[in-house]
Design an enzyme around this catalytic site. Structure first.
Site, mmCIF file in Angstrom:
data_model
loop_
_atom_site.group_PDB
_atom_site.id
_atom_site.type_symbol
_atom_site.label_atom_id
_atom_site.label_comp_id
_atom_site.label_asym_id
_atom_site.label_seq_id
_atom_site.Cartn_x
_atom_site.Cartn_y
_atom_site.Cartn_z
ATOM 1 N N SER A 1 0.794 -1.226 0.000
ATOM 2 C CA SER A 1 0.000 0.000 0.000
ATOM 3 C C SER A 1 0.824 1.273 0.000
ATOM 4 C CB SER A 1 -0.947 -0.002 1.192
ATOM 5 O OG SER A 1 -0.219 -0.092 2.393
ATOM 6 N N HIS B 1 -6.046 -3.673 -0.117
ATOM 7 C CA HIS B 1 -5.953 -2.576 -1.092
ATOM 8 C C HIS B 1 -6.223 -3.070 -2.509
ATOM 9 C CE1 HIS B 1 -4.727 0.972 1.179
ATOM 10 N NE2 HIS B 1 -4.053 0.165 1.972
ATOM 11 N N LYS C 1 -12.230 -0.276 3.135
ATOM 12 C CA LYS C 1 -11.600 0.508 2.065
ATOM 13 C C LYS C 1 -12.565 0.609 0.874
ATOM 14 C CE LYS C 1 -6.889 0.160 3.632
ATOM 15 N NZ LYS C 1 -6.468 -0.915 4.527
HETATM 16 C C1 LIG Z 1 -6.100 -1.289 5.876
HETATM 17 C C2 LIG Z 1 -5.433 -2.589 5.978
HETATM 18 C C3 LIG Z 1 -5.690 -3.443 7.048
HETATM 19 C C4 LIG Z 1 -6.574 -3.050 8.191
HETATM 20 O O1 LIG Z 1 -7.900 -3.145 7.837
HETATM 21 P P1 LIG Z 1 -8.997 -2.696 8.903
HETATM 22 O O2 LIG Z 1 -10.220 -3.391 8.454
HETATM 23 O O3 LIG Z 1 -9.070 -1.219 8.835
HETATM 24 O O4 LIG Z 1 -8.514 -3.168 10.239
HETATM 25 C C5 LIG Z 1 -5.099 -4.682 7.052
HETATM 26 N N1 LIG Z 1 -4.259 -5.057 6.081
HETATM 27 C C6 LIG Z 1 -3.955 -4.253 5.051
HETATM 28 C C7 LIG Z 1 -3.020 -4.712 3.982
HETATM 29 C C8 LIG Z 1 -4.532 -2.988 4.970
HETATM 30 O O5 LIG Z 1 -4.223 -2.180 3.975
#
Ligand SMILES: *Cc1c(COP(=O)(O)O)cnc(C)c1O
Length: 404
Positions: A191, A219, A250
């Site tokens: 990311s 992502h 996301k």
């Molecule tokens: C954003 C993200 C998370 C965390 O996700 P949440 O649901 O906000 O806890 C975990 N792993 C990756 C690769 C992320 O980008």
């Protein structure tokens, strides 16, 4: 009272160092709903201004989408506000189960289990599946939640350099005979750089050496791959990747929730042994309904992910032409490399003054000396809005002598 002067002065010293290094995380208050146009109060206490948002994980523009909000309202009306229970006591509604089924289908896996967040999903999965006889081979750049999740289990951890398949294979050779099970762990999209893990090659190596593969596609889910199923779809290895972990926070509406999708037995194991699943509250009904609506939308049409792909390509092309140093790639994450943390923060601040909301990323989120502004495109951006962002980058970039 145990909050002693010693603790206080130690914290103050560290925080002073963080601030002096230009690394302090300074939150900006948003006074509107999440979207492409948001109202930001910055500096705090000042008159809010409307700016264009280029730093949300709102890839598909669904965070405030009318039909998602409508579905969430229906969830509120039909199933209430909160569950006041973990899943296995009295926290499972029909909708929770329907969402798990929908996510399993969307990701091309046998079954799926819902967590409060992907952070929780990653905290659950390793401890439930692996013990001290096992080895976990993880990419150098995996997300913090995977690192923490691995820390919670007793398996041995070996790190391979980012996307370095020769290094991974050397590790597989070393551990093939010695370990009970080997697990390969990677993010689907890294990311901070916006680049894809080579899942085709990882799937091939995993098959050759008999390793289980876990990919965190947070992502990617919803927009990478022809129909937005993720990086495994992009590389044509939907079946070659055993387990997908991902977030609902996301692209998939941006509220909250995490998913582990994979073979039935793994999911069943997590229902029985996943500590964040067993000991943390059930996802609230409005969010479950909203997420179901999102999956329904994405199953109907690829329009949003197609627009996002075009927007990302358009932005990259214009920024490259302007002379900015981008990390090459094909995702809607576009890092503009600046090097120095203070420069990145200064540039983000100046861009905000120009009506473009982006954030400077610096240590510890990225390595020291690799500070950057990470631009994130959304399907909801118009071409005209992207043009405005590029123009602002050029103007501020010239002033700060980042481009000529
Ligand atoms: C954003 C993200 C998370 C965390 O996700 P949440 O649901 O906000 O806890 C975990 N792993 C990756 C690769 C992320 O980008």
């Amino acid at each position: 009272m145990a909050y002693t002067d010693a603790i206080r002065s130690r914290l103050k010293k560290t925080l002073d160092e963080v601030r002096e290094a230009g690394l302090a995380k300074d939150e900006r208050y948003i006074r509107s709903e999440q979207g492409v146009e948001i109202t930001v109060e910055y500096p705090k206490g000042s008159e809010p201004v409307t700016v264009l948002n280029f730093c949300a994980n709102n890839y598909l523009g669904l965070s405030s989408h009318p039909s998602v909000i409508e579905a969430a309202r229906r969830g509120l009306d039909e199933r209430g506000y909160g569950m006041s229970s973990v899943r296995f006591i009295c926290g499972t509604q029909d909708a929770h189960s329907a969402l798990e089924k929908a996510m399993a289908d969307f990701l091309g896996k046998e079954d799926a289990i819902l967590f409060a967040s992907c952070f929780d999903a990653n905290a659950a999965v390793f401890e439930a599946l692996f013990g001290e006889e096992d080895v976990i081979l993880s990419d150098r750049l995996i997300h913090a939640s995977l690192i923490d999740g691995i820390r919670l289990c007793k398996a041995r951890r070996e790190i391979y350099e980012n996307a370095d398949m020769e290094h991974l294979e050397r590790n597989l050779k070393t551990w093939k005979k010695k370990a009970r099970n080997i697990c390969i762990v990677t993010d689907g999209v890294f990311s901070m750089d916006g680049i894809l893990a080579p899942l085709d090659r990882i799937a091939a190596l995993a098959k050759e050496y008999g390793a289980l593969v876990i990919v965190d596609d947070s992502h990617a889910t919803g927009f990478i791959g022809k129909t937005g199923r993720g990086v495994h779809e992009h590389f044509g290895v939907i079946d070659g990747i055993d387990v997908i972990t991902t977030t609902l926070g996301k692209a998939l509406g941006g509220a909250s929730g995490g998913i582990v999708a994979g073979p039935k037995a793994i999911v069943e194991m997590l229902r029985n042994r996943g500590r964040p699943y067993l000991f943390s509250n059930s996802v609230p009904p409005p969010i479950v309904y909203g997420a179901l609506e999102v999956i329904g939308l994405l199953e109907k049409t690829t329009e949003l992910r197609d627009t996002l792909e075009q927007n990302a390509a358009y932005f990259r092309e214009k920024m490259e032409a302007a002379g900015f140093d981008l990390v090459p790639g094909e995702t809607p994450i576009v890092p503009v490399m600046l090097g120095d943390a203070k420069l990145a923060n200064r540039m983000a601040g100046d861009l905000l003054a120009e009506g473009i909301y982006v954030i400077g990323f610096s240590y510890p989120v990225v390595p020291v000396g690799k500070a950057r502004i990470r631009v994130q495109l959304s399907a909801a951006h118009t071409k005209e809005q992207i043009d405005r962002a590029v123009d602002a980058f050029i103007e501020v970039g010239r002033k700060l002598e980042v481009v000529t």
